[in-house]
Design a protein around this motif. Structure first.
Motif, PDB file in Angstrom:
ATOM      1  N   ASP A 277      53.311 -22.788  33.769  1.00 17.12           N
ATOM      2  CA  ASP A 277      53.351 -23.655  34.943  1.00 17.12           C
ATOM      3  C   ASP A 277      51.926 -23.798  35.467  1.00 17.12           C
ATOM      4  OD1 ASP A 277      53.572 -24.898  37.349  1.00 17.12           O
ATOM      5  OD2 ASP A 277      55.077 -23.543  38.178  1.00 17.12           O
ATOM      6  N   PRO A 278      51.314 -24.981  35.274  1.00 19.01           N
ATOM      7  CA  PRO A 278      49.923 -25.181  35.681  1.00 19.01           C
ATOM      8  C   PRO A 278      49.688 -24.875  37.165  1.00 19.01           C
ATOM      9  CG  PRO A 278      50.731 -27.091  34.467  1.00 19.01           C
ATOM     10  CD  PRO A 278      51.910 -26.195  34.694  1.00 19.01           C
TER      11      PRO A 278
ATOM     12  N   ARG B  98      46.017 -34.886  32.880  1.00 17.69           N
ATOM     13  CA  ARG B  98      47.454 -34.619  33.056  1.00 17.69           C
ATOM     14  C   ARG B  98      47.877 -33.512  32.132  1.00 17.69           C
ATOM     15  NH1 ARG B  98      49.842 -40.191  34.913  1.00 17.69           N
ATOM     16  NH2 ARG B  98      47.907 -40.954  35.776  1.00 17.69           N
ATOM     17  N   ILE B  99      48.726 -32.652  32.668  1.00 17.11           N
ATOM     18  CA  ILE B  99      49.204 -31.544  31.854  1.00 17.11           C
ATOM     19  C   ILE B  99      50.713 -31.473  31.989  1.00 17.11           C
ATOM     20  CG2 ILE B  99      48.787 -29.839  33.678  1.00 17.11           C
ATOM     21  CD1 ILE B  99      47.774 -28.023  31.347  1.00 17.11           C
ATOM     22  N   ASP B 100      51.371 -31.367  30.862  1.00 15.00           N
ATOM     23  CA  ASP B 100      52.815 -31.355  30.831  1.00 15.00           C
ATOM     24  C   ASP B 100      53.206 -30.152  29.982  1.00 15.00           C
ATOM     25  OD1 ASP B 100      55.428 -32.184  31.031  1.00 15.00           O
ATOM     26  OD2 ASP B 100      55.295 -33.457  29.247  1.00 15.00           O
ATOM     27  N   SER B 101      53.884 -29.192  30.592  1.00 10.97           N
ATOM     28  CA  SER B 101      54.166 -27.963  29.860  1.00 10.97           C
ATOM     29  C   SER B 101      55.610 -27.526  30.075  1.00 10.97           C
ATOM     30  CB  SER B 101      53.213 -26.861  30.347  1.00 10.97           C
ATOM     31  OG  SER B 101      53.298 -25.730  29.517  1.00 10.97           O
ATOM     32  N   ASN B 102      56.258 -27.101  28.986  1.00  9.16           N
ATOM     33  CA  ASN B 102      57.601 -26.526  29.089  1.00  9.16           C
ATOM     34  C   ASN B 102      57.765 -25.515  27.974  1.00  9.16           C
ATOM     35  OD1 ASN B 102      58.341 -27.928  26.683  1.00  9.16           O
ATOM     36  ND2 ASN B 102      58.704 -29.760  27.893  1.00  9.16           N
ATOM     37  N   HIS B 103      58.972 -25.006  27.784  1.00 14.55           N
ATOM     38  CA  HIS B 103      59.186 -23.952  26.782  1.00 14.55           C
ATOM     39  C   HIS B 103      58.887 -24.402  25.351  1.00 14.55           C
ATOM     40  CE1 HIS B 103      63.048 -26.014  27.363  1.00 14.55           C
ATOM     41  NE2 HIS B 103      63.147 -25.885  26.054  1.00 14.55           N
ATOM     42  N   GLY B 104      58.775 -25.707  25.139  1.00 11.84           N
ATOM     43  CA  GLY B 104      58.461 -26.215  23.802  1.00 11.84           C
ATOM     44  C   GLY B 104      56.972 -26.380  23.546  1.00 11.84           C
TER      45      GLY B 104
ATOM     46  N   HIS C  86      39.092 -12.554  36.840  1.00  9.71           N
ATOM     47  CA  HIS C  86      39.370 -12.547  35.408  1.00  9.71           C
ATOM     48  C   HIS C  86      39.032 -13.953  34.913  1.00  9.71           C
ATOM     49  CE1 HIS C  86      42.637 -13.885  37.773  1.00  9.71           C
ATOM     50  NE2 HIS C  86      43.523 -14.023  36.810  1.00  9.71           N
ATOM     51  N   LYS C  87      38.911 -14.140  33.612  1.00  6.08           N
ATOM     52  CA  LYS C  87      38.409 -15.420  33.126  1.00  6.08           C
ATOM     53  C   LYS C  87      39.437 -16.560  33.150  1.00  6.08           C
ATOM     54  CE  LYS C  87      38.658 -16.113  28.142  1.00  6.08           C
ATOM     55  NZ  LYS C  87      39.616 -17.142  28.342  1.00  6.08           N
ATOM     56  N   ARG C  88      40.710 -16.260  33.323  1.00  6.46           N
ATOM     57  CA  ARG C  88      41.744 -17.297  33.308  1.00  6.46           C
ATOM     58  C   ARG C  88      41.491 -18.402  34.338  1.00  6.46           C
ATOM     59  NH1 ARG C  88      43.443 -16.409  29.018  1.00  6.46           N
ATOM     60  NH2 ARG C  88      43.198 -18.633  29.111  1.00  6.46           N
ATOM     61  N   GLY C  89      41.847 -19.591  33.951  1.00  2.00           N
ATOM     62  CA  GLY C  89      41.762 -20.696  34.904  1.00  2.00           C
ATOM     63  C   GLY C  89      40.499 -21.538  34.774  1.00  2.00           C
ATOM     64  N   TRP C  90      39.456 -20.970  34.223  1.00  2.22           N
ATOM     65  CA  TRP C  90      38.204 -21.729  34.126  1.00  2.22           C
ATOM     66  C   TRP C  90      38.334 -22.925  33.196  1.00  2.22           C
ATOM     67  CZ3 TRP C  90      34.543 -21.510  37.568  1.00  2.22           C
ATOM     68  CH2 TRP C  90      34.441 -20.357  38.354  1.00  2.22           C
TER      69      TRP C  90
END
Length: 140
Positions: A88-89, A123-129, A106-110
């Motif tokens: 989940d962005p 645009r970012i589209d993310s799901n279990h697939g 921590h480095k995440r997110g950069w």
């Protein structure tokens, strides 16, 4: 006579430095289209970040990333897709430079931050697939 648009599609397996194959393709499209060098340099950074992120999260089932570039004189559209478990962005904390400098971050997110800041549309589209990123970069 020059084509109105050029498209390049690449399926990248999870291998060290494989993003360089996509960058090479991007640079060849840019040369053919006469795209401005500074825009291409920014696009390279965004593409590298997107592919490395994608491969990192690609998962064991389908360890690959699909990349697609479409370039016209006016704009470059970049699609990067992985087949991992997604995320989940909105839950990715926006990185803060002060925290980073203080060694608390921590480095995440950069990666997301870099991609957003160097895109005209992100645009970012993310799901279990998996996760699909669409980036638009204006060239003119």
């Amino acid at each position: 006579r020059m084509q109105k648009a050029l498209t390049l599609k690449i399926e990248l397996p999870k291998l060290p430095d494989i993003e360089l194959v996509a960058i090479e393709g991007l640079e060849r499209l840019a040369r053919a289209m006469g795209a401005p060098a500074e825009k291409v340099a920014e696009a390279r950074l965004v593409v590298t970040e997107a592919i490395i992120n994608g491969l990192e999260h690609a998962g064991e089932e389908n360890p690959r990333v699909d990349v697609e570039f479409t370039m016209t004189k006016k704009e470059l559209t970049i699609f990067v897709r992985d087949y991992g478990t997604g995320f989940d962005p909105d839950t990715v904390e926006k990185p803060k430079i002060a925290k980073k400098l203080a060694g608390e971050s921590h480095k995440r997110g950069w990666g997301l931050q870099i991609m957003r800041s160097m895109s005209d549309d992100f645009r970012i589209d993310s799901n279990h697939g998996g996760t699909r990123i669409k980036i638009t970069k204006l060239l003119s």
